[in-house]
Design a protein around this motif. Structure first.
Motif, PDB file in Angstrom:
ATOM      1  N   VAL A 201       0.750  -1.238  -0.019  1.00 12.49           N
ATOM      2  CA  VAL A 201       0.037   0.036  -0.099  1.00 12.49           C
ATOM      3  C   VAL A 201       0.932   1.149   0.045  1.00 12.49           C
ATOM      4  N   PRO A 202       0.827   2.094  -0.990  1.00 16.77           N
ATOM      5  CA  PRO A 202       1.669   3.404  -1.184  1.00 16.77           C
ATOM      6  C   PRO A 202       1.213   4.254   0.165  1.00 16.77           C
ATOM      7  N   LEU A 203       2.164   5.035   0.594  1.00 15.52           N
ATOM      8  CA  LEU A 203       1.925   6.217   1.552  1.00 15.52           C
ATOM      9  C   LEU A 203       2.610   7.309   0.943  1.00 15.52           C
ATOM     10  N   ALA A 204       1.910   7.870  -0.170  1.00 17.18           N
ATOM     11  CA  ALA A 204       2.497   8.742  -0.767  1.00 17.18           C
ATOM     12  C   ALA A 204       1.244   9.804  -1.382  1.00 17.18           C
ATOM     13  N   PRO A 205       1.960  10.826  -2.045  1.00 14.05           N
ATOM     14  CA  PRO A 205       3.317  11.331  -2.063  1.00 14.05           C
ATOM     15  C   PRO A 205       3.975  12.107  -0.894  1.00 14.05           C
ATOM     16  N   HIS A 206       4.847  12.147  -0.447  1.00 13.98           N
ATOM     17  CA  HIS A 206       5.962  12.536   0.293  1.00 13.98           C
ATOM     18  C   HIS A 206       7.477  12.764  -0.052  1.00 13.98           C
ATOM     19  N   HIS A 207       7.733  13.909  -0.630  1.00 11.77           N
ATOM     20  CA  HIS A 207       9.113  14.045  -1.162  1.00 11.77           C
ATOM     21  C   HIS A 207      10.339  13.934  -0.333  1.00 11.77           C
ATOM     22  N   ASP A 208      11.274  12.876  -0.821  1.00  8.78           N
ATOM     23  CA  ASP A 208      12.318  12.648  -0.023  1.00  8.78           C
ATOM     24  C   ASP A 208      12.022  12.193   1.388  1.00  8.78           C
ATOM     25  N   THR A 209      11.276  11.085   1.352  1.00 11.65           N
ATOM     26  CA  THR A 209      10.979  10.241   2.632  1.00 11.65           C
ATOM     27  C   THR A 209      12.148   9.173   3.021  1.00 11.65           C
ATOM     28  N   ARG A 210      12.650   9.425   3.999  1.00  6.32           N
ATOM     29  CA  ARG A 210      14.032   8.432   4.146  1.00  6.32           C
ATOM     30  C   ARG A 210      13.499   7.639   5.781  1.00  6.32           C
ATOM     31  N   TYR A 211      12.361   8.028   6.481  1.00  5.75           N
ATOM     32  CA  TYR A 211      12.082   7.512   7.573  1.00  5.75           C
ATOM     33  C   TYR A 211      10.789   7.240   7.708  1.00  5.75           C
ATOM     34  N   VAL A 212      10.406   6.069   8.515  1.00  8.46           N
ATOM     35  CA  VAL A 212       9.024   5.598   8.798  1.00  8.46           C
ATOM     36  C   VAL A 212       8.925   5.269   9.975  1.00  8.46           C
ATOM     37  N   GLY A 213       7.538   5.119  10.639  1.00  7.87           N
ATOM     38  CA  GLY A 213       7.534   4.752  11.892  1.00  7.87           C
ATOM     39  C   GLY A 213       5.863   4.339  11.763  1.00  7.87           C
ATOM     40  N   VAL A 214       5.893   3.105  12.594  1.00  8.29           N
ATOM     41  CA  VAL A 214       4.503   2.236  12.559  1.00  8.29           C
ATOM     42  C   VAL A 214       3.846   2.253  13.791  1.00  8.29           C
ATOM     43  N   SER A 215       2.737   2.634  14.323  1.00  8.69           N
ATOM     44  CA  SER A 215       2.285   2.565  15.660  1.00  8.69           C
ATOM     45  C   SER A 215       2.383   0.982  16.069  1.00  8.69           C
ATOM     46  N   PRO A 216       2.431   0.734  17.536  1.00  7.60           N
ATOM     47  CA  PRO A 216       2.253  -0.794  18.000  1.00  7.60           C
ATOM     48  C   PRO A 216       1.118  -1.341  17.372  1.00  7.60           C
ATOM     49  N   ASP A 217       0.191  -0.992  17.272  1.00  9.52           N
ATOM     50  CA  ASP A 217      -1.133  -1.524  16.810  1.00  9.52           C
ATOM     51  C   ASP A 217      -1.241  -1.665  15.319  1.00  9.52           C
ATOM     52  N   GLY A 218      -0.403  -1.095  14.553  1.00 11.42           N
ATOM     53  CA  GLY A 218      -0.519  -1.152  13.062  1.00 11.42           C
ATOM     54  C   GLY A 218      -1.414  -0.339  12.608  1.00 11.42           C
ATOM     55  N   LYS A 219      -2.244   0.627  13.078  1.00 13.11           N
ATOM     56  CA  LYS A 219      -3.001   1.101  12.655  1.00 13.11           C
ATOM     57  C   LYS A 219      -2.800   2.863  12.187  1.00 13.11           C
ATOM     58  N   LEU A 220      -1.538   3.281  12.445  1.00 13.99           N
ATOM     59  CA  LEU A 220      -1.007   4.427  12.012  1.00 13.99           C
ATOM     60  C   LEU A 220       0.341   4.328  11.270  1.00 13.99           C
ATOM     61  N   ALA A 221       0.799   4.877  10.427  1.00 13.52           N
ATOM     62  CA  ALA A 221       2.425   4.988  10.049  1.00 13.52           C
ATOM     63  C   ALA A 221       2.512   6.358   9.705  1.00 13.52           C
ATOM     64  N   ALA A 222       3.807   6.768  10.026  1.00 17.96           N
ATOM     65  CA  ALA A 222       4.457   8.090   9.747  1.00 17.96           C
ATOM     66  C   ALA A 222       5.643   8.167   8.905  1.00 17.96           C
ATOM     67  N   THR A 223       5.659   9.191   8.078  1.00 18.29           N
ATOM     68  CA  THR A 223       6.945   9.169   7.128  1.00 18.29           C
ATOM     69  C   THR A 223       7.260  10.568   7.453  1.00 18.29           C
ATOM     70  N   SER A 224       8.633  10.582   7.262  1.00 19.46           N
ATOM     71  CA  SER A 224       9.351  11.865   7.576  1.00 19.46           C
ATOM     72  C   SER A 224      10.402  12.011   6.463  1.00 19.46           C
ATOM     73  N   SER A 225      10.576  13.186   6.026  1.00 17.57           N
ATOM     74  CA  SER A 225      11.468  13.645   4.847  1.00 17.57           C
ATOM     75  C   SER A 225      12.734  14.120   5.416  1.00 17.57           C
ATOM     76  N   HIS A 226      13.885  13.962   4.716  1.00 15.93           N
ATOM     77  CA  HIS A 226      15.197  14.630   5.094  1.00 15.93           C
ATOM     78  C   HIS A 226      15.244  15.927   4.794  1.00 15.93           C
ATOM     79  N   GLY A 227      14.359  16.252   3.513  1.00 17.27           N
ATOM     80  CA  GLY A 227      14.554  17.553   2.928  1.00 17.27           C
ATOM     81  C   GLY A 227      13.540  18.592   3.138  1.00 17.27           C
ATOM     82  N   GLN A 228      12.240  18.197   3.707  1.00 18.75           N
ATOM     83  CA  GLN A 228      11.237  18.930   4.236  1.00 18.75           C
ATOM     84  C   GLN A 228      10.870  18.712   5.595  1.00 18.75           C
TER      85      GLN A 228
END
Length: 268
Positions: A201-228
């Motif tokens: 499942v794509p979690l996009a768009p998010h430019h220059d994404t280099r980091y991700v996190g997933v909540s313990p229950d798997g219901k949320l995911a976070a993406t973080s950019s290096h350039g933004q």
């Protein structure tokens, strides 16, 4: 040398006793001993004795410091830059993704126990089951990790299983039960579900994404950019954007064990 081969004791004309880490070459300890040498370790490596100029014997107790260790590859010259570190669920193994592969160390004694030679930069993540995920341009792989029954001090790693998720050189994250895995893919994140199994499942768009996190229950995911600076929160089951946190970070993100907090990183 001590009997384990990890320490070297030397005595010089300056009257100093020095202890060296044989793996890294680092000086660990020095003291004025007025010693003549040669330094000698006891059979159990707990004590070190040195002959003193006045005819007496200096005795030092050697205590291992587990609070801080330098873990290196063997030989040291082959140790490459590290990018991602992960700890096995039982707390015994450390995995480090680096340029050229993934190394595994025994945290109890600092030994390198395995090295997986893989192309390019690699990310690594231990799953709740104890299997190891490696992520690189060659793809995402799951490696079973188990103790060799014939020799308990050895590990058996592999054979690997390729997962249905595009490879990348960026980090991985997983839910507590291992059913949701997310990978940073530069143009956004990608989530893979095992229950029920399906397409990424794509979690996009998010430019220059280099980091991700997933909540313990798997219901949320976070993406973080290096350039933004924006951090984006997603529903990993549907791939829909839930919330954007502007101007908070542009580095690693991670959910707290209870899922109530999201930690972000800002490099200033």
């Amino acid at each position: 040398f001590n009997h384990a081969g990890t320490l070297l004791a030397t005595v010089g004309w300056d009257g100093k006793l020095r202890l060296w880490d044989t793996r890294t070459g680092h000086l660990l300890f020095s003291t004025t001993s007025a010693g003549l040498g040669p330094p000698r370790f006891s059979p159990d490596d707990r004590f070190l004795s040195v002959d003193i100029r006045d005819g007496s014997v200096g005795l030092w107790e050697i205590a291992a410091g587990q609070e801080y260790q330098t873990l290196v590859r063997t030989p040291v010259s082959m140790f490459g830059p590290d990018y991602h570190a992960t700890i096995h669920p039982d707390g015994r193994l450390l995995g480090v993704g680096m340029n050229g592969g993934v190394g595994l160390w025994d945290l109890a004694d600092g030994r390198e126990v395995a090295f997986l030679s893989l192309p390019g930069n690699q990310a690594a993540l231990f799953e709740p089951t104890g299997a190891l995920l490696t992520n690189g341009t060659n793809g995402l792989f799951r490696w079973p990790v188990r103790t060799d029954q014939a020799a308990r001090e050895r590990l058996r790693v592999g054979p690997p299983q390729k997962l249905n998720l595009p490879g990348s050189i960026f980090n991985l994250a997983q839910s507590r039960d291992g059913r949701v895995t997310a990978s940073a893919q530069y143009r956004g994140g990608v989530a893979l579900h095992t229950d029920p199994p399906g397409q990424p499942v794509p979690l996009a768009p998010h430019h220059d994404t280099r980091y991700v996190g997933v909540s313990p229950d798997g219901k949320l995911a976070a993406t973080s950019s290096h350039g933004q600076s924006a951090v984006q929160i997603w529903d990993p089951a549907k791939g829909t954007l839930v919330k954007q946190l502007p101007d908070v970070a542009w580095g690693p993100v991670q959910f707290s064990p209870d899922g109530k907090w999201l930690g972000t990183t800002a490099y200033r």
